[in-house]
Motif scaffolding. Structure first.
Motif, mmCIF file in Angstrom:
data_model
loop_
_atom_site.group_PDB
_atom_site.id
_atom_site.type_symbol
_atom_site.label_atom_id
_atom_site.label_comp_id
_atom_site.label_asym_id
_atom_site.label_seq_id
_atom_site.Cartn_x
_atom_site.Cartn_y
_atom_site.Cartn_z
ATOM 1 N N LYS A 275 0.829 -1.207 0.000
ATOM 2 C CA LYS A 275 0.000 0.000 0.000
ATOM 3 C C LYS A 275 0.864 1.258 0.000
ATOM 4 C CE LYS A 275 -3.764 0.485 2.303
ATOM 5 N NZ LYS A 275 -4.770 0.603 3.380
ATOM 6 N N HIS A 276 2.122 1.112 0.442
ATOM 7 C CA HIS A 276 3.015 2.268 0.540
ATOM 8 C C HIS A 276 4.396 1.901 0.018
ATOM 9 C CE1 HIS A 276 4.753 5.971 2.201
ATOM 10 N NE2 HIS A 276 5.786 5.225 2.519
ATOM 11 N N LEU A 277 4.960 2.796 -0.794
ATOM 12 C CA LEU A 277 6.321 2.612 -1.294
ATOM 13 C C LEU A 277 7.143 3.850 -0.984
ATOM 14 C CD1 LEU A 277 5.644 1.094 -4.848
ATOM 15 C CD2 LEU A 277 6.146 -0.148 -2.727
ATOM 16 N N ASP A 278 8.296 3.626 -0.360
ATOM 17 C CA ASP A 278 9.258 4.695 -0.082
ATOM 18 C C ASP A 278 10.450 4.443 -1.003
ATOM 19 O OD1 ASP A 278 10.718 6.726 0.964
ATOM 20 O OD2 ASP A 278 10.855 5.934 2.990
ATOM 21 N N ILE A 279 10.708 5.358 -1.943
ATOM 22 C CA ILE A 279 11.671 5.111 -3.014
ATOM 23 C C ILE A 279 12.823 6.109 -2.940
ATOM 24 C CG2 ILE A 279 11.938 4.797 -5.500
ATOM 25 C CD1 ILE A 279 8.833 4.635 -5.619
ATOM 26 N N ASN A 280 14.048 5.595 -3.056
ATOM 27 C CA ASN A 280 15.247 6.433 -3.040
ATOM 28 C C ASN A 280 16.206 5.980 -4.134
ATOM 29 O OD1 ASN A 280 15.020 8.069 -0.363
ATOM 30 N ND2 ASN A 280 14.520 5.970 0.217
ATOM 31 N N ILE A 281 17.110 6.872 -4.528
ATOM 32 C CA ILE A 281 18.137 6.520 -5.499
ATOM 33 C C ILE A 281 19.470 6.329 -4.783
ATOM 34 C CG2 ILE A 281 18.872 8.875 -6.058
ATOM 35 C CD1 ILE A 281 18.280 6.155 -8.698
ATOM 36 N N LEU A 282 20.170 5.255 -5.122
ATOM 37 C CA LEU A 282 21.534 5.035 -4.647
ATOM 38 C C LEU A 282 22.456 5.479 -5.782
ATOM 39 C CD1 LEU A 282 21.176 1.509 -2.980
ATOM 40 C CD2 LEU A 282 20.831 3.760 -1.953
ATOM 41 N N GLU A 283 22.907 6.705 -5.697
ATOM 42 C CA GLU A 283 23.635 7.312 -6.805
ATOM 43 C C GLU A 283 25.011 6.681 -6.998
ATOM 44 O OE1 GLU A 283 25.036 11.758 -8.376
ATOM 45 O OE2 GLU A 283 23.950 11.542 -6.485
ATOM 46 N N GLY A 284 25.298 6.293 -8.239
ATOM 47 C CA GLY A 284 26.609 5.741 -8.577
ATOM 48 C C GLY A 284 26.986 4.520 -7.767
ATOM 49 N N ALA A 285 26.011 3.663 -7.487
ATOM 50 C CA ALA A 285 26.237 2.545 -6.565
ATOM 51 C C ALA A 285 27.099 1.430 -7.145
ATOM 52 C CB ALA A 285 24.890 1.962 -6.118
ATOM 53 N N VAL A 286 27.151 1.334 -8.472
ATOM 54 C CA VAL A 286 27.830 0.210 -9.121
ATOM 55 C C VAL A 286 28.858 0.711 -10.122
ATOM 56 C CG1 VAL A 286 27.506 -1.798 -10.622
ATOM 57 C CG2 VAL A 286 25.798 -1.261 -8.885
ATOM 58 N N ASN A 287 30.041 0.110 -10.103
ATOM 59 C CA ASN A 287 31.055 0.376 -11.126
ATOM 60 C C ASN A 287 30.743 -0.492 -12.346
ATOM 61 O OD1 ASN A 287 32.708 2.254 -9.714
ATOM 62 N ND2 ASN A 287 33.547 0.582 -8.503
ATOM 63 N N LEU A 288 30.398 0.153 -13.439
ATOM 64 C CA LEU A 288 29.966 -0.550 -14.642
ATOM 65 C C LEU A 288 31.071 -0.582 -15.683
ATOM 66 C CD1 LEU A 288 27.558 -1.750 -16.359
ATOM 67 C CD2 LEU A 288 27.318 0.589 -17.265
ATOM 68 N N LEU A 289 31.384 -1.777 -16.172
ATOM 69 C CA LEU A 289 32.286 -1.931 -17.311
ATOM 70 C C LEU A 289 31.490 -1.629 -18.565
ATOM 71 C CD1 LEU A 289 33.944 -5.269 -16.173
ATOM 72 C CD2 LEU A 289 35.116 -3.061 -16.355
ATOM 73 N N THR A 290 31.922 -0.670 -19.346
ATOM 74 C CA THR A 290 31.147 -0.221 -20.484
ATOM 75 C C THR A 290 32.073 0.138 -21.637
ATOM 76 O OG1 THR A 290 29.355 1.301 -21.139
ATOM 77 C CG2 THR A 290 31.055 2.177 -19.653
ATOM 78 N N THR A 291 31.511 0.699 -22.698
ATOM 79 C CA THR A 291 32.311 1.106 -23.854
ATOM 80 C C THR A 291 31.918 2.535 -24.254
ATOM 81 O OG1 THR A 291 30.745 0.377 -25.554
ATOM 82 C CG2 THR A 291 32.272 -1.277 -24.671
ATOM 83 N N ALA A 292 32.629 3.050 -25.241
ATOM 84 C CA ALA A 292 32.338 4.407 -25.708
ATOM 85 C C ALA A 292 30.980 4.512 -26.377
ATOM 86 C CB ALA A 292 33.437 4.855 -26.665
ATOM 87 N N ASN A 293 30.339 3.391 -26.675
ATOM 88 C CA ASN A 293 28.995 3.410 -27.257
ATOM 89 C C ASN A 293 27.917 3.795 -26.250
ATOM 90 O OD1 ASN A 293 29.873 2.633 -29.795
ATOM 91 N ND2 ASN A 293 29.499 0.451 -29.450
ATOM 92 N N ASN A 294 28.231 3.709 -24.967
ATOM 93 C CA ASN A 294 27.255 4.007 -23.908
ATOM 94 C C ASN A 294 26.808 5.468 -24.031
ATOM 95 O OD1 ASN A 294 25.914 4.603 -21.496
ATOM 96 N ND2 ASN A 294 27.263 3.323 -20.266
ATOM 97 N N PRO A 295 25.512 5.717 -24.288
ATOM 98 C CA PRO A 295 25.052 7.092 -24.507
ATOM 99 C C PRO A 295 24.976 7.923 -23.235
ATOM 100 C CG PRO A 295 23.192 5.584 -24.529
ATOM 101 C CD PRO A 295 24.425 4.738 -24.454
ATOM 102 N N TYR A 296 25.120 7.284 -22.073
ATOM 103 C CA TYR A 296 24.954 8.007 -20.808
ATOM 104 C C TYR A 296 26.279 8.430 -20.175
ATOM 105 C CZ TYR A 296 20.291 6.029 -21.243
ATOM 106 O OH TYR A 296 19.056 5.687 -21.710
ATOM 107 N N LEU A 297 27.390 8.086 -20.795
ATOM 108 C CA LEU A 297 28.682 8.493 -20.235
ATOM 109 C C LEU A 297 28.805 10.009 -20.247
ATOM 110 C CD1 LEU A 297 31.151 5.926 -21.821
ATOM 111 C CD2 LEU A 297 30.408 6.015 -19.445
ATOM 112 N N LYS A 298 29.241 10.562 -19.130
ATOM 113 C CA LYS A 298 29.376 12.017 -19.026
ATOM 114 C C LYS A 298 30.706 12.463 -19.638
ATOM 115 C CE LYS A 298 26.600 12.242 -14.812
ATOM 116 N NZ LYS A 298 26.549 12.575 -13.384
#
Length: 298
Positions: A275-298
């Motif tokens: 009936k109730h949801l308390d939602i939070n973000i864990l910012e930068g919680a995981v180190n992700l192996l990725t490539t230059a194709n990733n559109p979200y890289l800053k």
């Protein structure tokens, strides 16, 4: 290099024996020490954490769908161990979001060789449940519940329950507290998004990012079947949002209140009714192996 491979043997109803042979051959070719952990659906997180402690890998590979990705991510929380993703599930939503190679063995080679890492957010719900891709309450949660109860897997089975559930969809009341404001709506679904679209291709969230320290609540007040089908076959279209009366709230935390307990699914798994949801973000919680194709890289 030491590599821990987290493998979901049943994800997507795909026989992975041939792929596992390729993985072993690749590791042998590059001289990589590896260990394979096969998920069972029983106490996997605890056992995986123990495996990480004893094996102490340099990298972790998640092989499966979104549920496997989430499990792997949770196992490396509070560590510096990076993880990569190999898409081999029913709907590989997060892999699609991150522009991971959709040829599994090529995705595996990418995570072995890349030197690029990014910070991936995780959504926390009620201080004990987590999502790395998309969760929801309402229509899709019911679809997932029916899908989980079926022995058959894959997109055809999912589509069957998708259209069955559309016929029986009933609106419900929701109260949302976010960004210092409170709103009340009658909706058929609320999605909790760390990304932009479901693995089926249906878009929910035009401007979200799994690497920006925020999540989006997407409130849908009615479902237009034709527009959803078109959305699943095309790029993001503003008409999708107009046709389905979509409202988007971007935030770092929120509280959702329902009149009665409703099913919640997170990354393809039904968590329970709330009936109730308390939602939070864990910012930068995981180190992700990725490539230059990733559109979200800053």
């Amino acid at each position: 290099m030491k590599l821990l491979i987290v493998l979901n043997p049943i994800s997507g109803n795909i026989d992975k024996k041939s792929f596992v042979r390729k993985v072993k051959d690749t590791c042998k070719y590059y001289g990589i020490s590896y260990k394979i952990y096969k998920t069972t659906g029983h106490d996997d997180l605890k056992q995986l954490i123990e495996t990480l402690k004893t094996f102490n890998p340099d990298r972790v590979a998640s092989i499966g769908g979104d549920g496997t990705t989430l499990l792997t991510a949770l196992s490396i929380l509070n560590t510096k161990i990076p993880m990569g993703i190999v898409p081999l599930g029913s709907a590989n939503g997060m892999a699609e979001e991150l522009a991971i190679n959709n040829t599994p063995i090529e995705a595996f080679k990418d995570l072995l060789t890349t030197q690029i890492t990014g910070k991936l957010d995780i959504i926390e719900v009620n201080n004990k449940h987590y999502s790395i891709h998309i969760g929801d309450v309402g229509l899709n949660a019911q679809i997932v519940a029916n899908y989980e109860a079926d022995e058959q897997r894959g997109m055809i089975t999912y589509a069957k329950y998708f259209f069955d559930s559309l016929k029986n969809t009933q609106p419900f009341s929701i109260e949302v507290h976010a960004n210092g404001k409170t709103i009340k709506r009658e909706i058929v679904m609320v999605a909790i998004c760390n990304a932009r679209k479901y693995g089926t291709g249906v878009p929910l969230n035009l401007h979200g990012s799994p690497m920006d320290g925020k999540f989006e609540l997407v409130l849908i007040s009615n479902i237009n079947v034709n527009s959803i089908i078109r959305a699943g076959l095309s790029k993001f279209d503003e008409n999708f949002y107009a046709n389905n009366n979509v409202e988007i709230i971007s935030t770092q935390q929120a509280q959702l209140q329902f009149e009665k307990a409703l099913k919640l699914q997170l990354d393809g798994e039904v968590i329970g009714s709330f009936k109730h949801l308390d939602i939070n973000i864990l910012e930068g919680a995981v180190n992700l192996l990725t490539t230059a194709n990733n559109p979200y890289l800053k």
